[in-house]
Design an enzyme around this catalytic site. Structure first.
Site, PDB file in Angstrom:
ATOM      1  N   GLY A 184       0.790  -1.219   0.000  1.00 41.25           N
ATOM      2  CA  GLY A 184       0.000   0.000   0.000  1.00 41.25           C
ATOM      3  C   GLY A 184       0.823   1.269   0.000  1.00 41.25           C
ATOM      4  O   GLY A 184       0.325   2.333  -0.354  1.00 41.25           O
ATOM      5  N   ASP A 237       1.483 -11.458   6.766  1.00 40.84           N
ATOM      6  CA  ASP A 237       2.032 -10.616   5.696  1.00 40.84           C
ATOM      7  C   ASP A 237       3.361  -9.986   6.107  1.00 40.84           C
ATOM      8  O   ASP A 237       4.014  -9.330   5.289  1.00 40.84           O
ATOM      9  CB  ASP A 237       1.026  -9.531   5.285  1.00 40.84           C
ATOM     10  CG  ASP A 237       0.597  -8.654   6.443  1.00 40.84           C
ATOM     11  OD1 ASP A 237      -0.004  -9.200   7.385  1.00 40.84           O
ATOM     12  OD2 ASP A 237       0.849  -7.437   6.420  1.00 40.84           O
TER      13      ASP A 237
END
Length: 502
Positions: A100, A260
Site C-alpha cells: 500500500g 504478511d
C-alpha cells in the site's frame, strides 16, 4: 519449474543494474505502479558499503540519491510494481492487502551471486493503498533504518537499509509530520501472505508458479526433491525456527507478526512497532496495537508456528492431490517445528552462558537464570554481557550481581553455573571470548531510538541518528567512549509503547 529467473541482456552499466525476475511473473502477481514524485527530496543517509556489496555505482547514487531514492527519478531498467498479497492480521484474515505504500523498483544480482530486491517505502499510493496516502513519516523511516542495520550487525537475518530521504512535504497522521522515503533491500519481499493471496482465490496454478519461483530463488537445493512443495514447507519452517530463536537471544520483540510480515526467505522484515526488551519479562509487549499481547516476547515462537500452519494450508493442493494425505504430511512438519525451535533456542542460550558441551540439566540452568532475572527485573542485554565479563575473571562478580535489585539473589545460580563450567572443557579465556561474541554490549534501545528521532523530526538534527548507527555497527565491542549507550533507560526515559509507521 519456473523459468523467470534467467538473466536479461545488459547493454550498459547503469548505477543500479536491474534484472527483474518478479516483474516477469504473470500480471496477477502485482500491479505496475511508478513512484509519485515529491516536492523537495533530500538524501539524509546512504549506505555506501551495502551499495558496493550489491554491485551498485555508489558514487552516482550518492550524488543523485535524493532524486533516485525519493522516486522522483526512475533509473533505466527499473520496472516499478506493487506486490499483491493477503494476510492474517492479529488472527483475522484479510484476503487483499498488498503493497500500500511500497514500490519494488526491481532486483539486482549482488557480488555474491544472490538476487536482492530494492524497494521504496513511502513512495506514494498504489492500487493496494486502501484509501491511504502511500507515504511514510520520517520517524518510522529512521527507526527501520536503525533497527534493520542493527539486526544485521548482530548477525540476525534481516532486510537492509540502503537509503533514507526526506521529501520536503508533510504527511498527516494525528499531526503533520515530515515525510520520508526508505529504501529497503531484501532477499525478496515474498511473504506467507503472498501464498495466501492466491489460495484465497482458489488459484492453484498461480500458487504453483509462486512456489516454483520461491524454490528457484531461495531454496534451489530442494528443487529435485520427490515432493518439492513439502520440502519447501520444511525449509521455511527451519529458517523461521532459527530466526525466531535468534530474536529471543537478543531480546527482540517484532510487535506485529502477521502472516504478511513473515518472509519466505527467513529474513526479519517490517520493523514498525518493534522493540528490544530492557528488564527481562517474557510477557513484554511494546506495540500500541497489540492490546491482547498476542505478539509478546515469549509468544513469538508459537506465533511462528501458527503462521507456518497458514503457509502449510496454502500448499496442501501442491503437496498431494488427496487432501487427507496432504494434511498429514504438512502437519508432521508443523508439529516438528516446536522441537526444532527449542533446539535452536537452547543451543543459543548455552552459548550465552558459556557452555560448549551439552548436558540434560542445561535447560534448567538457563531457565533458573531467567527466573531470577524476571523476579529481579534485571536488564536482559546487560546481564548476559556482564556474565561474559565475569567468565573472564571472578573479580567481575560484583558488577554482574549489580544487574539485580538484590545482588545476593543470583548467588545460588552462580554456584550452579560454576559447577557446570567445571564440566565444560573450555579455558576461561576462550569461554569469555566466545560469550562476548554472542552477548552484545549494544542493542538499539527504545529510548535511544526515540531521542534520535525527536532530534531529527523536531530540530532537523541527525547527529544522534548518526551516532547511534555508528555504535550499533559494532555491537559486540565494548566501545568505552559510548558506554552510556549500553545502559538501560532511567525511569523517566522508559519507552512503554511503540507505534506502526512505515
Amino acid at each position: 519449474m519456473s523459468s523467470f529467473l534467467h538473466d536479461s541482456p545488459v547493454l550498459e552499466a547503469p548505477p543500479i543494474p536491474f534484472d527483474n525476475s518478479y516483474a516477469r511473473l504473470p500480471p496477477q502477481f502485482f500491479a505496475e505502479q511508478a513512484p509519485t514524485p515529491v516536492a523537495a527530496p533530500r538524501l539524509i543517509k546512504f549506505n555506501s558499503v551495502l551499495a558496493s556489496e550489491l554491485g551498485l555505482d555508489a558514487e552516482v547514487l550518492e550524488r543523485d540519491g535524493a532524486a533516485i531514492f525519493s522516486g522522483n527519478a526512475l533509473l533505466p531498467g527499473s520496472q516499478p510494481l506493487a506486490m499483491a498479497y493477503a494476510g492474517h492480521q492479529f488472527g483475522g484474515f484479510v484476503p487483499q492487502l498488498g503493497d500500500g505504500r511500497a514500490i519494488l523498483l526491481g532486483e539486482v544480482i549482488d557480488r555474491n551471486g544472490r538476487r536482492r530486491d530494492i524497494q521504496l517505502k513511502g513512495a506514494g499510493p498504489t492500487p493496494f493503498s486502501r484509501r491511504g496516502d502511500g507515504r511514510a513519516a520520517l520517524g518510522p523511516v529512521l527507526r527501520e533504518y536503525i533497527v534493520s542495520e542493527a539486526m544485521f550487525a548482530l548477525g540476525i537475518p534481516t532486510t537492509r537499509a540502503l537509503a533514507a530521504v526526506t521529501t520536503g512535504q508533510p504527511v498527516y497522521r494525528e499531526e503533520a509530520l515530515p515525510g520520508a522515503v526508505f529504501t529497503r533491500v531484501a532477499a525478496s519481499h515474498i511473504r506467507v501472505g503472498t501464498f495466501q493471496y492466491f489460495a484465497a482465490r482458489g488459484d492453484t496454478d498461480s500458487l504453483r508458479i509462486l512456489a516454483d519461483y520461491v524454490v528457484d530463488r531461495h531454496y534451489p537445493e530442494i528443487k529435485d526433491r520427490k515432493n518439492r512443495y513439502l520440502a519447501l514447507l520444511d525449509a521455511v519452517a527451519d529458517r523461521q525456527a532459527a530466526l525466531i530463536a535468534r530474536w529471543l537471544h537478543v531480546g527482540f520483540i517484532h510487535g506485529v507478526m502477521n502472516t504478511d510480515n513473515m518472509t519466505i526467505s527467513g529474513e526479519t522484515i517490517d520493523f514498525g512497532p518493534c522493540a528490544f526488551m530492557d528488564a527481562y519479562d517474557p510477557a513484554t509487549v511494546f506495540s500500541s496495537i497489540d492490546r491482547q499481547g498476542r505478539y509478546a516476547y515469549a509468544n513469538q515462537p508459537a506465533i511462528g508456528q501458527w503462521n507456518l500452519a497458514r503457509l502449510g494450508e496454502t500448499l496442501l493442493p501442491l503437496i498431494d492431490p488427496t487432501l487427507d494425505t496432504a494434511v498429514e504430511l504438512a502437519n508432521g512438519i508443523i508439529k516438528a517445528y516446536g522441537e526444532r525451535f527449542q533446539t535452536y533456542w537452547l543451543a543459543g542460550m548455552r552459548a550465552k552462558i558459556g557452555l560448549a558441551t551439552e548436558e540434560d540439566s542445561d535447560l534448567d540452568l538457563v531457565q533458573s537464570l531467567l527466573a531470577v532475572m524476571q523476579e529481579q527485573e534485571a536488564d536482559f542485554t546487560l546481564t548476559f554481557r556482564r556474565l561474559g565479563v565475569l567468565a573472564a575473571s571472578v573479580d567481575n562478580e560484583a558488577a554482574f550481581a549489580a544487574s539485580f535489585k538484590d545482588p545476593l539473589s543470583v548467588a545460588p545460580w552462580l554456584s550452579l553455573w560454576r559447577e557446570r563450567l567445571g564440566r565444560d572443557p573450555q579455558s576461561p579465556a576462550a569461554r569469555a571470548k566466545a560469550m562476548l561474541g554472542v552477548n552484545p554490549a549494544f542493542v538499539p534501545r527504545n529510548h535511544r531510538i526515540e531521542q534520535a528521532i525527536a532530534a531529527a523530526v523536531e530540530e532537523d538534527d541527525f547527529s544522534l541518528f548518526e551516532a547511534l548507527l555508528a555504535v550499533l555497527a559494532k555491537p559486540y565491542e565494548d566501545q568505552p567512549a559510548f558506554a552510556p549507550y549500553a545502559e538501560p533507560p532511567r525511569p523517566a526515559e522508559r519507552v512503554l509503547q511503540t507505534f506502526c509507521g512505515t
